[in-house]
Design an enzyme around this catalytic site. Structure first.
Site, PDB file in Angstrom:
ATOM      1  N   PRO A   2     109.090  75.546 162.366  1.00 15.32           N
ATOM      2  CG  PRO A   2     109.684  77.755 162.090  1.00 15.32           C
ATOM      3  CD  PRO A   2     109.076  76.823 163.070  1.00 15.32           C
ATOM      4  CD  GLU A   3     110.488  69.671 162.570  1.00 15.89           C
ATOM      5  OE1 GLU A   3     111.144  68.679 162.219  1.00 15.89           O
ATOM      6  OE2 GLU A   3     109.368  69.583 163.074  1.00 15.89           O
ATOM      7  CE  LYS A  54     114.948  71.801 164.674  1.00 13.13           C
ATOM      8  NZ  LYS A  54     114.230  71.544 165.941  1.00 13.13           N
ATOM      9  NE  ARG A 121     102.541  79.389 171.671  1.00 14.37           N
ATOM     10  CZ  ARG A 121     101.428  79.446 170.936  1.00 14.37           C
ATOM     11  NH1 ARG A 121     101.080  80.577 170.347  1.00 14.37           N
ATOM     12  NH2 ARG A 121     100.680  78.387 170.782  1.00 14.37           N
ATOM     13  NE  ARG A 270     110.018  69.981 172.564  1.00 13.02           N
ATOM     14  CZ  ARG A 270     109.933  70.701 173.664  1.00 13.02           C
ATOM     15  NH1 ARG A 270     108.928  70.532 174.513  1.00 13.02           N
ATOM     16  NH2 ARG A 270     110.853  71.593 173.947  1.00 13.02           N
TER      17      ARG A 270
END
Length: 281
Positions: A2-3, A54, A121, A270
């Site tokens: 989710p951004e 966010k 997670r 990343r």
DNA sequence: CGATTCCCCTGATAGC
DNA sequence: TGCTATCAGGGGAATC
């Protein structure tokens, strides 16, 4: 993950459903997600749902707020009274109807409706804080402007980038620099602007910065219009996937829209995806 | 200051 | 079949 577009999609949907509803019970299925004492919010009504980058903020009518970060796999799924909400995580068997094995918190409202908080997670969090202190939360206090803020102008961006020397992608991901952008939209914006993710921000030409400025807004708007990106676990408050990945050019793609191979390089923890032909260092 | 690495965590996947 | 190592990733902290 989710951004800005994903969180905003959820926010708008939840505002439609939750304003004015009284929290009757907070069911904790996992202790990590919601560490505070839920009794602080029982009996309170939801007054407003805001977003900072966010982060989602549920303002209650008892001077408390729920500061909520979905991190990688957080989901908020609404279920009306007597309804059966859809599944959450898109990968079976995790997309079983809620509650499923990823469900960590269930908010029960007085009218019989529910809000499920899923998080596979376990990185997501909900903090109960006094509303007047929301702005003091570290992540919010240090947050940079988001691309739709008034303060986010070409002049500001040009000035800020000239003062930095780190890689442009690292800066786009830095929430204290610009907020709301994550790995998907940073890769997409850099492809849109034809900028290599490893370019040092201080060395970007004026026309490239202008292009990047427009591209950041463009890809985020596209994300909003398509209801978010469901590359991994994202679903909206109705449990539906977003369609942005149908329009993505480089993120988790093998070829760009022009048929050029996509390269994938590690940056910190990343992965940066970029066109091997159009985004040169 | 910037870059890197580890960590939090679980599930999918590859390799044996 | 079934075990084990690897990877993904937002963001914070520690380290160089």
């Amino acid at each position: 993950m989710p951004e800005l577009p994903e969180v905003e999609t959820i926010r708008l949907q939840l505002k439609e459903k939750l304003i004015g509803k009284k929290i009757e019970e907070v069911e904790k299925l996992h202790p990590k997600t919601f560490g505070d004492d839920p009794r602080a919010i029982l009996g309170a009504k939801i007054k407003d749902i805001r977003r900072q980058g966010k982060i989602l903020i549920f303002d209650l009518d008892n001077q408390k707020s729920l500061v909520t970060h979905l991190k990688l796999t957080g989901q908020l799924i609404y279920e009306g009274k007597g309804e059966r909400a859809a599944g959450g995580h898109p990968v079976p068997p995790l997309n079983a109807p809620v509650p499923n094995k990823t469900t960590r918190i269930i908010y029960h409202f007085e009218d019989g409706s529910k809000l499920y908080f899923n998080d596979l997670r376990l990185f997501a969090y909900i903090h109960v804080v006094p509303t007047v202190q929301v702005e003091e939360e570290k992540a919010i206090k240090e947050m940079g402007p988001e691309p739709f803020d008034e303060g986010f102008t070409k002049e500001w961006l040009t000035d800020q980038l000239s003062k930095k020397s780190s890689k442009i992608k690292a800066l786009l991901l830095d929430q204290t620099f610009i907020s709301g952008i994550g790995n998907i939209y940073s890769d997409e914006a850099l492809y849109c602007a034809k900028i290599h993710p490893f370019v040092k921000s201080g060395s970007l030409a004026k026309d490239k910065i202008d292009k990047l400025y427009n591209c950041l807004k463009e890809v985020l708007k596209k994300g909003l219009k398509s209801g978010g990106a469901s590359d991994n676990s994202y679903v909206n408050a109705k449990g539906e996937k977003g369609k942005f990945m149908d329009f993505a050019s480089v993120y988790h793609k093998k070829f760009c829209p022009k048929g050029h191979p996509i390269f994938r390089l590690k940056m910190g923890g990343r992965s940066a995806h970029f066109c091997s032909v159009e985004q040169k260092l």
